[in-house]
Design an enzyme around this catalytic site. Structure first.
Site, PDB file in Angstrom:
ATOM      1  N   ASP A 187       0.881  -1.170   0.000  1.00 54.29           N
ATOM      2  CA  ASP A 187       0.000   0.000   0.000  1.00 54.29           C
ATOM      3  C   ASP A 187       0.913   1.212   0.000  1.00 54.29           C
ATOM      4  OD1 ASP A 187      -2.078   1.787   0.274  1.00 54.29           O
ATOM      5  OD2 ASP A 187      -2.334   1.432   2.418  1.00 54.29           O
TER       6      ASP A 187
ATOM      7  N   CYS B 287      -3.737   5.008  -3.269  1.00 57.68           N
ATOM      8  CA  CYS B 287      -4.962   5.804  -3.190  1.00 57.68           C
ATOM      9  C   CYS B 287      -4.817   6.992  -4.147  1.00 57.68           C
ATOM     10  CB  CYS B 287      -5.271   6.245  -1.770  1.00 57.68           C
ATOM     11  SG  CYS B 287      -3.886   6.969  -0.875  1.00 57.68           S
TER      12      CYS B 287
END
Length: 390
Positions: A279, A332
């Site tokens: 991530d 993101c």
């Protein structure tokens, strides 16, 4: 506080937010909280009103405003009620001079809009990045037996997800305090589902941060096996332990990494992991609903550094996975350089990997992965790709 005094207070707060954005300082939510701490005369309605005004002004401006007043004037340009409060009375902002500077409107600085457009994000979809986000929670299946969900929620497409109105005080509920639920965006939950962590596996969360996704992986693993949470930020990683205790998780190992030396520090896990989640640090374009001032902080040079870091972390992660194991890459971001382009670069550098297209109830294919966006999917913006080692 009078309505006009609230407008002036929001202007004062905006000055601090703009200053912090220039210096890469504290985020807006922390600035607002700290601003009110010594101002005990402000009641809960005042705090809520000032916060809302400040965020509305931030969302109304495309480029970084010259001042908090310029930002509020941009909001006032489309809101006669706010305009009328520039009346010069006690604690109110001074009347508007038609010649004074007004911040520009728009979604983001021009260079960022070009990057989004080149990544297939049109004007309508880009504007949705500045909508107000709902409050999503994940049911912690490790404590589901003692669960009593707060009222007012509805199921999401995530396996254990529920959604509440953004103003819900979820952190005051028994379910939250007991660890039975965690605050986590639906898109974030879905990216964890792509990893498909299972009990008894060796799973590495390479960029764990404060551990939101780590806890979701721990629940999926039923707190069995080895779950290694890594990060180079000592402060963020230190928040994981108390969160894990509250969630009933006991099998997390933490590794504090030294940037640039990660491969050596993780050498003992080389070729052993069943699954690795990357991530990666990124521009955060997919989180503007929650941090709208973040679009003023980002520069082209910073974006290039993120892209370089992501590629390096993917290469490190590749060396940790055993044959037959899997690697999931998440950002993101809605910019292709941090998503589809990054995934393509990984495949070119590592030909022994197979693309396993994520299967989710939402999202649109983008290169070798899947992209989620607020406009199309009602989640934060994410890119997620899965690779299996042959």
């Amino acid at each position: 506080m009078t309505p006009a005094a609230r407008v002036q207070a929001a202007i004062d707060v905006l000055d601090l937010v703009i200053e912090a954005a220039r210096a890469n300082g504290a985020p807006a939510d922390r600035i607002i909280t700290d601003w009110f701490r010594p101002r005990r005369f402000a009641g809960s309605k005042d705090r809520r009103a000032v916060r809302e005004l400040a965020y509305r002004a931030i969302r109304a401006c495309g480029d970084m405003p010259a001042s908090g007043r310029a930002a509020m004037l941009r909001l006032a340009a489309g809101d006669p009620e706010v305009t009328a409060l520039f009346d010069g009375t006690r604690h109110a902002p001074q009347p508007i001079d038609p010649a004074e500077p007004v911040a520009t409107s728009g979604v983001a600085p021009a260079w960022l809009m070009k990057r989004l457009a080149a990544s297939g994000i049109g004007e309508i979809e880009a504007r949705a990045l500045l909508d107000r986000a709902p409050l999503d929670i994940r049911v912690n299946t490790l404590k589901a037996g003692c669960l009593s969900l707060p009222e007012g929620g509805e199921r999401t497409v995530a396996a254990n997800g529920w959604r509440y109105p953004p103003e819900t005080r979820i952190e005051d509920t028994d379910a939250y305090l007991s660890g039975a639920i965690e605050i986590q965006d639906t898109g974030s939950q879905l990216t964890c589902e792509v990893l498909a962590a299972r009990p008894g596996e060796i799973v590495i969360d390479l960029c764990a941060g404060a551990g939101g996704k780590t806890l979701a992986l721990a629940a999926a693993m039923e707190d069995q096996g080895r779950l290694i949470a890594c990060d180079s930020d000592r402060t963020r990683l230190s928040r994981l332990a108390p969160r894990a205790q509250r969630a009933g998780v006991s099998r997390i190992e933490t590794v504090l990494l030294d940037p640039g030396r990660e491969a050596g520090e993780l050498a003992s896990f080389s070729g052993q992991a069943d699954a690795v989640l990357v991530d990666a640090p990124c521009s955060g374009t997919g989180t503007w609903r929650r941090n709208p001032e973040a679009r003023w902080r980002l520069t082209e040079r910073q974006l290039a550094r993120y892209v370089e870091t992501q590629a390096r972390l993917l290469d490190i992660a590749a060396g940790l996975v055993r044959p037959g194991g899997r690697l999931v890459f998440v950002t993101c971001s809605l910019i292709d350089e941090e998503g589809a382009g990054q995934a393509e670069g990984f495949l070119q550098r590592h030909p022994g990997w197979l693309v396993r297209a994520p299967v989710l109830p939402v999202g649109a294919p983008r290169g070798s992965g899947l992209r989620l966006s607020p406009y199309r999917d009602g989640t934060d913006g994410f890119f997620v790709a899965r690779f299996d080692l042959l």
